[in-house]
Design a protein around this motif. Structure first.
Motif, PDB file in Angstrom:
ATOM      1  N   TYR A  74       0.825  -1.196   0.084  1.00  0.00           N
ATOM      2  CA  TYR A  74       0.220  -0.048   0.011  1.00  0.00           C
ATOM      3  C   TYR A  74       0.693   1.313   0.014  1.00  0.00           C
ATOM      4  CZ  TYR A  74      -3.145   3.730   1.203  1.00  0.00           C
ATOM      5  OH  TYR A  74      -3.955   4.800   1.233  1.00  0.00           O
ATOM      6  N   ALA A  75       1.758   1.188   0.898  1.00  0.00           N
ATOM      7  CA  ALA A  75       2.664   2.390   0.778  1.00  0.00           C
ATOM      8  C   ALA A  75       3.350   2.622  -0.476  1.00  0.00           C
ATOM      9  CB  ALA A  75       3.925   2.282   1.962  1.00  0.00           C
ATOM     10  N   THR A  76       3.838   1.753  -0.995  1.00  0.00           N
ATOM     11  CA  THR A  76       4.492   1.739  -2.528  1.00  0.00           C
ATOM     12  C   THR A  76       3.533   2.542  -3.518  1.00  0.00           C
ATOM     13  OG1 THR A  76       6.070  -0.194  -2.079  1.00  0.00           O
ATOM     14  CG2 THR A  76       5.686   0.624  -4.230  1.00  0.00           C
ATOM     15  N   HIS A  77       2.324   1.856  -3.402  1.00  0.00           N
ATOM     16  CA  HIS A  77       1.281   2.427  -4.355  1.00  0.00           C
ATOM     17  C   HIS A  77       1.099   4.054  -3.888  1.00  0.00           C
ATOM     18  CE1 HIS A  77      -2.344   2.536  -6.740  1.00  0.00           C
ATOM     19  NE2 HIS A  77      -2.963   2.828  -5.798  1.00  0.00           N
ATOM     20  N   TRP A  78       0.972   4.155  -2.576  1.00  0.00           N
ATOM     21  CA  TRP A  78       0.554   5.492  -2.381  1.00  0.00           C
ATOM     22  C   TRP A  78       1.724   6.623  -2.705  1.00  0.00           C
ATOM     23  CZ3 TRP A  78       2.468   9.486   0.704  1.00  0.00           C
ATOM     24  CH2 TRP A  78       1.429  10.231   1.432  1.00  0.00           C
ATOM     25  N   PHE A  79       2.891   6.239  -2.694  1.00  0.00           N
ATOM     26  CA  PHE A  79       3.878   7.070  -2.774  1.00  0.00           C
ATOM     27  C   PHE A  79       3.921   7.550  -4.367  1.00  0.00           C
ATOM     28  CE2 PHE A  79       5.310   6.908   1.735  1.00  0.00           C
ATOM     29  CZ  PHE A  79       5.947   8.328   1.838  1.00  0.00           C
ATOM     30  N   ASP A  80       3.733   6.237  -5.173  1.00  0.00           N
ATOM     31  CA  ASP A  80       3.563   6.525  -6.634  1.00  0.00           C
ATOM     32  C   ASP A  80       2.617   7.474  -6.833  1.00  0.00           C
ATOM     33  OD1 ASP A  80       5.649   4.543  -7.004  1.00  0.00           O
ATOM     34  OD2 ASP A  80       4.235   2.922  -7.441  1.00  0.00           O
ATOM     35  N   LYS A  81       1.514   7.689  -6.081  1.00  0.00           N
ATOM     36  CA  LYS A  81       0.559   8.734  -6.293  1.00  0.00           C
ATOM     37  C   LYS A  81       0.840  10.139  -5.835  1.00  0.00           C
ATOM     38  CE  LYS A  81      -3.390   7.136  -5.200  1.00  0.00           C
ATOM     39  NZ  LYS A  81      -4.595   6.534  -4.732  1.00  0.00           N
ATOM     40  N   HIS A  82       1.674  10.061  -4.865  1.00  0.00           N
ATOM     41  CA  HIS A  82       1.806  11.408  -3.763  1.00  0.00           C
ATOM     42  C   HIS A  82       3.419  11.860  -4.294  1.00  0.00           C
ATOM     43  CE1 HIS A  82      -1.864   9.893  -2.228  1.00  0.00           C
ATOM     44  NE2 HIS A  82      -2.234  11.259  -1.998  1.00  0.00           N
ATOM     45  N   LEU A  83       3.602  12.226  -5.605  1.00  0.00           N
ATOM     46  CA  LEU A  83       5.010  12.717  -5.898  1.00  0.00           C
ATOM     47  C   LEU A  83       5.471  13.904  -4.950  1.00  0.00           C
ATOM     48  CD1 LEU A  83       4.684  12.732  -9.862  1.00  0.00           C
ATOM     49  CD2 LEU A  83       5.473  10.922  -8.376  1.00  0.00           C
ATOM     50  N   GLU A  84       4.586  14.560  -4.472  1.00  0.00           N
ATOM     51  CA  GLU A  84       5.021  15.809  -3.493  1.00  0.00           C
ATOM     52  C   GLU A  84       5.691  15.222  -2.244  1.00  0.00           C
ATOM     53  OE1 GLU A  84       0.851  14.572  -2.262  1.00  0.00           O
ATOM     54  OE2 GLU A  84       1.856  14.840  -3.931  1.00  0.00           O
ATOM     55  N   CYS A  85       5.499  13.804  -1.982  1.00  0.00           N
ATOM     56  CA  CYS A  85       5.871  13.360  -0.582  1.00  0.00           C
ATOM     57  C   CYS A  85       6.917  12.655  -0.850  1.00  0.00           C
ATOM     58  CB  CYS A  85       4.758  12.509   0.217  1.00  0.00           C
ATOM     59  SG  CYS A  85       3.350  13.380   0.482  1.00  0.00           S
ATOM     60  N   GLN A  86       7.491  12.320  -1.825  1.00  0.00           N
ATOM     61  CA  GLN A  86       8.758  11.417  -2.159  1.00  0.00           C
ATOM     62  C   GLN A  86      10.126  12.040  -1.602  1.00  0.00           C
ATOM     63  OE1 GLN A  86       8.929  10.025  -5.982  1.00  0.00           O
ATOM     64  NE2 GLN A  86       6.914   8.993  -5.899  1.00  0.00           N
ATOM     65  N   ASP A  87       9.968  13.055  -1.212  1.00  0.00           N
ATOM     66  CA  ASP A  87      11.255  13.920  -0.425  1.00  0.00           C
ATOM     67  C   ASP A  87      11.773  12.987   1.045  1.00  0.00           C
ATOM     68  OD1 ASP A  87       8.819  15.195   0.502  1.00  0.00           O
ATOM     69  OD2 ASP A  87      10.215  15.998   2.010  1.00  0.00           O
ATOM     70  N   VAL A  88      10.661  12.335   1.433  1.00  0.00           N
ATOM     71  CA  VAL A  88      10.957  11.374   2.399  1.00  0.00           C
ATOM     72  C   VAL A  88      11.395  10.052   2.130  1.00  0.00           C
ATOM     73  CG1 VAL A  88       9.550  12.800   3.902  1.00  0.00           C
ATOM     74  CG2 VAL A  88       8.587  10.619   2.984  1.00  0.00           C
ATOM     75  N   LEU A  89      11.441   9.632   0.913  1.00  0.00           N
ATOM     76  CA  LEU A  89      11.941   8.287   0.493  1.00  0.00           C
ATOM     77  C   LEU A  89      13.586   8.207   0.273  1.00  0.00           C
ATOM     78  CD1 LEU A  89       9.268   7.032  -1.823  1.00  0.00           C
ATOM     79  CD2 LEU A  89       9.241   6.694   0.338  1.00  0.00           C
TER      80      LEU A  89
END
Length: 92
Positions: A74-89
């Motif tokens: 779920y987290a993987t799918h969620w981050f794929d949709k929320h590019l604005e949050c990928q700074d925490v990856l």
């Protein structure tokens, strides 16, 4: 609805402290966590609770200067949709 921030876990409890939703992110090292599980009880499915949990994790990671790897589907799918949050990856 009030999420409870525990160490490496954000949880939603019923009034009698039964877990009905949570996301867990154990530490890998000092600055890295692994978002490894997202759970929402069936009575809450379809209400956007998992989405809210993920935004809480992002806020937590930003405020503690940590980054995440993802092993939760779920987290993987969620981050794929929320590019604005990928700074925490963790950078690939």
């Amino acid at each position: 609805m009030q999420f409870i921030h525990n160490k490496n876990q954000i949880t939603l409890y019923t009034p009698d402290y039964v877990t009905v939703a949570e996301v867990t992110f154990p530490s890998v090292d000092k600055n890295v966590v692994n978002i490894d599980n997202t759970y929402v009880d069936s009575v809450l499915k379809g209400k956007g609770i998992a989405d809210k949990l993920m935004f809480e994790v992002v806020k937590n990671l930003r405020s503690t200067n940590r980054v995440a790897i993802l092993t939760c589907a779920y987290a993987t799918h969620w981050f794929d949709k929320h590019l604005e949050c990928q700074d925490v990856l963790v950078s690939k």
